[in-house]
Design an enzyme around this catalytic site. Structure first.
Site, short mmCIF file in Angstrom:
data_model
loop_
_atom_site.label_atom_id
_atom_site.label_comp_id
_atom_site.label_asym_id
_atom_site.label_seq_id
_atom_site.Cartn_x
_atom_site.Cartn_y
_atom_site.Cartn_z
N HIS A 159 -3.04 -50.63 35.04
CA HIS A 159 -1.88 -51.41 34.50
C HIS A 159 -0.91 -51.59 35.38
O HIS A 159 -0.08 -52.43 35.12
CB HIS A 159 -1.61 -50.43 33.14
CG HIS A 159 -2.65 -50.33 32.18
ND1 HIS A 159 -3.85 -49.90 31.90
CD2 HIS A 159 -2.28 -50.74 30.81
CE1 HIS A 159 -4.38 -50.29 30.79
NE2 HIS A 159 -3.34 -50.68 29.88
N HIS A 209 -15.57 -54.15 -20.95
CA HIS A 209 -16.24 -54.62 -19.89
C HIS A 209 -17.72 -54.08 -19.64
O HIS A 209 -18.78 -54.78 -19.51
CB HIS A 209 -15.59 -54.40 -18.51
CG HIS A 209 -14.63 -55.58 -18.02
ND1 HIS A 209 -15.16 -56.70 -17.74
CD2 HIS A 209 -13.43 -55.80 -18.30
CE1 HIS A 209 -14.42 -57.78 -17.61
NE2 HIS A 209 -13.14 -57.21 -17.88
N GLU A 211 -6.05 -49.96 -11.36
CA GLU A 211 -6.47 -51.47 -11.19
C GLU A 211 -5.35 -52.40 -11.77
O GLU A 211 -4.63 -53.03 -11.35
CB GLU A 211 -7.95 -51.70 -11.32
CG GLU A 211 -8.39 -53.31 -11.33
CD GLU A 211 -9.71 -53.67 -11.75
OE1 GLU A 211 -10.06 -54.73 -11.34
OE2 GLU A 211 -10.22 -52.81 -12.54
N HIS A 212 -5.65 -52.32 -13.23
CA HIS A 212 -4.68 -53.22 -14.36
C HIS A 212 -3.72 -52.09 -14.81
O HIS A 212 -3.99 -51.02 -15.13
CB HIS A 212 -5.47 -53.75 -15.40
CG HIS A 212 -6.36 -54.76 -14.79
ND1 HIS A 212 -6.29 -55.95 -14.26
CD2 HIS A 212 -7.87 -54.62 -14.81
CE1 HIS A 212 -7.47 -56.54 -13.98
NE2 HIS A 212 -8.42 -55.76 -14.15
#
Length: 443
Positions: free
Chosen positions: A427, A266, A334-335
């Site tokens: 409340h 990549h 990631e992978h």
């Protein structure tokens, strides 16, 4: 052999050296932050003029303020420019990605009766506007267009746009335009990097602002996302590509080397390791790399060689199968490929990985393009807390509650006691006899 590939014997490394193997290229973004700040400010102040200038100066692209949005003519030309076989493969991938993500889509609303007459549940609605980032610096990525566009469309986001760096002639990669239209996205802007993040964060004369951006990119993009995280939702942290190839002794080392190169090609900022306890597999893999490089383009050989001989890649030989599991979980890739003839044996031992692809017939390539699960994934160890991009990244969840008059007294009594204990008088009053009296007046 260091000129071929780094070779790390895990048993010989001290804690500091082992920790160094877990680092990614975007671990220190300080230098990018300083360079990105003026880009963001220029886009905020100058809008389209700044985008066109950065397109020319940073991307070397012939863009002008009035050509920042892809035209209908460009979409039509793209379908003529891309080979029919490639268009067919884009359609094939989109069909699988859509089928997968439609299964992810939650029910629009559910309610459960938690007590008689008291109901609680969730409602899911689409995010109003999302920008999808499609990188182009080291190649064209219609696959990222497919992976980001399809879940956004499946989720029903009303306003979806794509930002992507322009080509040198000022156009958009043709296959990216084809994938966008086939996925159902018609708005594509020609801007990339930090300037694209700034453009969709603030909006420009041409680029419509979005409240969220998703998609992977370079450290420039990651730095811009961090700086603009208080302006827009910057999505899951997806930086430069990374992969671990886990291989046991049942695998041919040359096959492991083949897959090691997938994410390494990549770019020089990618990360890629083969992790194995088998010295045979490790040595076979290292020996096979030159032969695999001989069948790749010069650019991709350069990228992958830089990764595998640099600080973010190589072969990691572990002393045992248990240590391989430990390294994978510490790295949180990631992978992840589980290269084994019996991958399910190993699956239960993996707890930190964004994507797990099992067996010799499921290389990262198939996951990246056509299998269906999303390939936009958290990087830099964020797989410890994040998962892949999904339909729910394009949806927002609202809690829904409904209490009937019959159920109210019981719930109010318990809530009132807890409010009193915590010292919240408003409340407490809201579920006291004050409310009973006010509601009685309207009955």
């Amino acid at each position: 052999m260091s000129d071929v590939c780094n070779f790390h014997e895990l048993a010989t490394l001290d804690a500091a050296a082992r920790a160094k193997l877990l680092r990614r290229s975007e671990a220190d973004l300080s230098s990018f932050m300083e360079k990105v700040r003026p880009i963001i400010e220029a886009v905020r102040l100058e809008g389209d003029v700044a985008l066109a200038r950065f397109g020319r100066d940073l991307d070397g692209a012939a863009v002008t303020p009035d050509t920042l949005k892809a035209s209908e003519q460009e979409f039509e030309a793209a379908f003529s420019a891309v080979e029919p076989e490639v268009i067919a493969s884009i359609r094939y991938g989109i069909a699988n990605i859509r089928a997968f993500h439609e299964e992810q889509r939650p029910e629009p609303m559910w309610l459960k009766e938690v007590r008689p007459g008291a109901f609680a549940g969730d409602r899911w609605t689409p995010i109003d506007s999302v920008a999808l980032y499609v990188p182009r610096g080291k190649g064209a990525f219609p696959s990222v267009t497919m992976m980001t566009s399809v879940p956004a469309v499946v989720a029903g986001v009303p306003s979806v746009s794509i930002v992507t760096p322009p080509t040198p002639d000022g156009s958009v990669d043709a296959a990216t335009l084809v994938a966008a239209r086939l996925a159902g996205v018609e708005t594509v802007y020609k801007c990339g990097g930090a300037q694209a993040v700034a453009a969709v964060a603030y909006g420009t004369q041409t680029v419509k602002a979005a409240i969220k951006i998703v998609g992977p990119g370079s450290p420039w993009l990651v730095a811009a996302k961090r700086l603009l995280s208080d302006v827009m939702d910057t999505g899951l942290p997806a930086g430069p590509s990374e992969a671990l190839i886990f291989a046991d002794d049942s695998i041919d080392g040359a096959l492991a080397a083949l897959d090691l190169l997938i994410e390494a090609e990549h770019g020089p900022d990618s990360s890629a390791y083969l992790v194995t306890h088998s010295r045979r597999v490790a040595e076979e893999a290292r020996a096979a790399l030159p032969g695999h490089w001989a069948r790749m383009t010069e650019q991709r050989v350069g990228f992958s060689r830089t990764v595998l001989t640099g600080p973010f890649g190589g072969i990691v030989l572990t002393p045992s199968l248990e240590e391989s599991y430990r390294f994978v979980n510490d790295y949180a890739p990631e992978h992840l490929e589980l290269l084994s003839t019996e991958p399910f044996v190993h699956l239960g031992r993996i707890t930190n990985a964004a994507e797990i692809l099992m067996g010799p017939h499921t290389p990262v390539t198939i996951g990246n393009f056509v299998l269906g699960p999303n390939c936009v994934l958290p990087t830099s160890r964020w797989a410890r807390t994040y998962g892949p991009l999904s339909v729910t990244d394009f949806l927002k969840r609202s809690s829904v509650g409904y209490v009937t008059s019959a159920a109210y007294p019981e719930l109010a009594g318990h809530a009132r006691r807890l409010a009193h204990y915590e010292g919240f008088s408003a409340h407490e009053n809201a579920v006291s006899e004050v409310r009973d009296g006010l509601m009685a007046r309207k009955s």
